[in-house]
Design a protein around this motif. Structure first.
Motif, mmCIF file in Angstrom:
data_model
loop_
_atom_site.group_PDB
_atom_site.id
_atom_site.type_symbol
_atom_site.label_atom_id
_atom_site.label_comp_id
_atom_site.label_asym_id
_atom_site.label_seq_id
_atom_site.Cartn_x
_atom_site.Cartn_y
_atom_site.Cartn_z
ATOM 1 N N ALA A 94 0.858 -1.187 0.000
ATOM 2 C CA ALA A 94 0.000 0.000 0.000
ATOM 3 C C ALA A 94 0.892 1.234 0.000
ATOM 4 O O ALA A 94 1.848 1.318 0.770
ATOM 5 N N ILE A 95 0.568 2.172 -0.876
ATOM 6 C CA ILE A 95 1.321 3.423 -0.968
ATOM 7 C C ILE A 95 0.367 4.556 -0.635
ATOM 8 O O ILE A 95 -0.653 4.733 -1.297
ATOM 9 N N TYR A 96 0.701 5.298 0.405
ATOM 10 C CA TYR A 96 -0.107 6.437 0.818
ATOM 11 C C TYR A 96 0.450 7.678 0.127
ATOM 12 O O TYR A 96 1.634 7.987 0.241
ATOM 13 N N TRP A 97 -0.411 8.391 -0.603
ATOM 14 C CA TRP A 97 0.037 9.510 -1.413
ATOM 15 C C TRP A 97 -0.977 10.647 -1.324
ATOM 16 O O TRP A 97 -2.073 10.483 -0.795
ATOM 17 N N ARG A 98 -0.579 11.797 -1.828
ATOM 18 C CA ARG A 98 -1.500 12.923 -1.944
ATOM 19 C C ARG A 98 -1.292 13.611 -3.287
ATOM 20 O O ARG A 98 -0.167 13.662 -3.794
ATOM 21 N N PRO A 99 -2.362 14.134 -3.860
ATOM 22 C CA PRO A 99 -2.252 14.826 -5.143
ATOM 23 C C PRO A 99 -1.311 16.031 -5.041
ATOM 24 O O PRO A 99 -1.304 16.749 -4.041
ATOM 25 N N GLY A 100 -0.497 16.211 -6.054
ATOM 26 C CA GLY A 100 0.406 17.345 -6.124
ATOM 27 C C GLY A 100 1.729 17.151 -5.406
ATOM 28 O O GLY A 100 2.604 18.013 -5.477
ATOM 29 N N CYS A 101 1.894 16.034 -4.737
ATOM 30 C CA CYS A 101 3.131 15.774 -4.000
ATOM 31 C C CYS A 101 4.237 15.399 -4.989
ATOM 32 O O CYS A 101 4.129 14.397 -5.701
ATOM 33 N N PRO A 102 5.316 16.184 -5.056
ATOM 34 C CA PRO A 102 6.378 15.862 -6.018
ATOM 35 C C PRO A 102 7.086 14.550 -5.695
ATOM 36 O O PRO A 102 7.549 13.854 -6.594
#
Length: 52
Positions: free
Chosen positions: A15-23
């Motif tokens: 599982a990869i936790y990410w957020r939009p716009g994160c470089p």
């Protein structure tokens, strides 16, 4: 319904936790290529539990 991250990981997935716009997230996604398609991507802005 999408599988929970906990269940996905317990079954051997990643599982990869990410957020939009994160470089950093964008760089990770680009670097993983096709392998990234096998991971469960969890948007922390859309999942309150993941954000916590």
């Amino acid at each position: 319904m999408q599988q929970s991250p906990e269940t996905f990981v317990a079954e051997g997935g990643v599982a990869i936790y990410w957020r939009p716009g994160c470089p950093f997230c964008q760089r990770l996604d680009a670097g993983l290529g096709e392998m990234g398609e096998r991971a469960l991507w969890v948007n922390i802005w859309e999942d309150a539990d993941a954000e916590a």
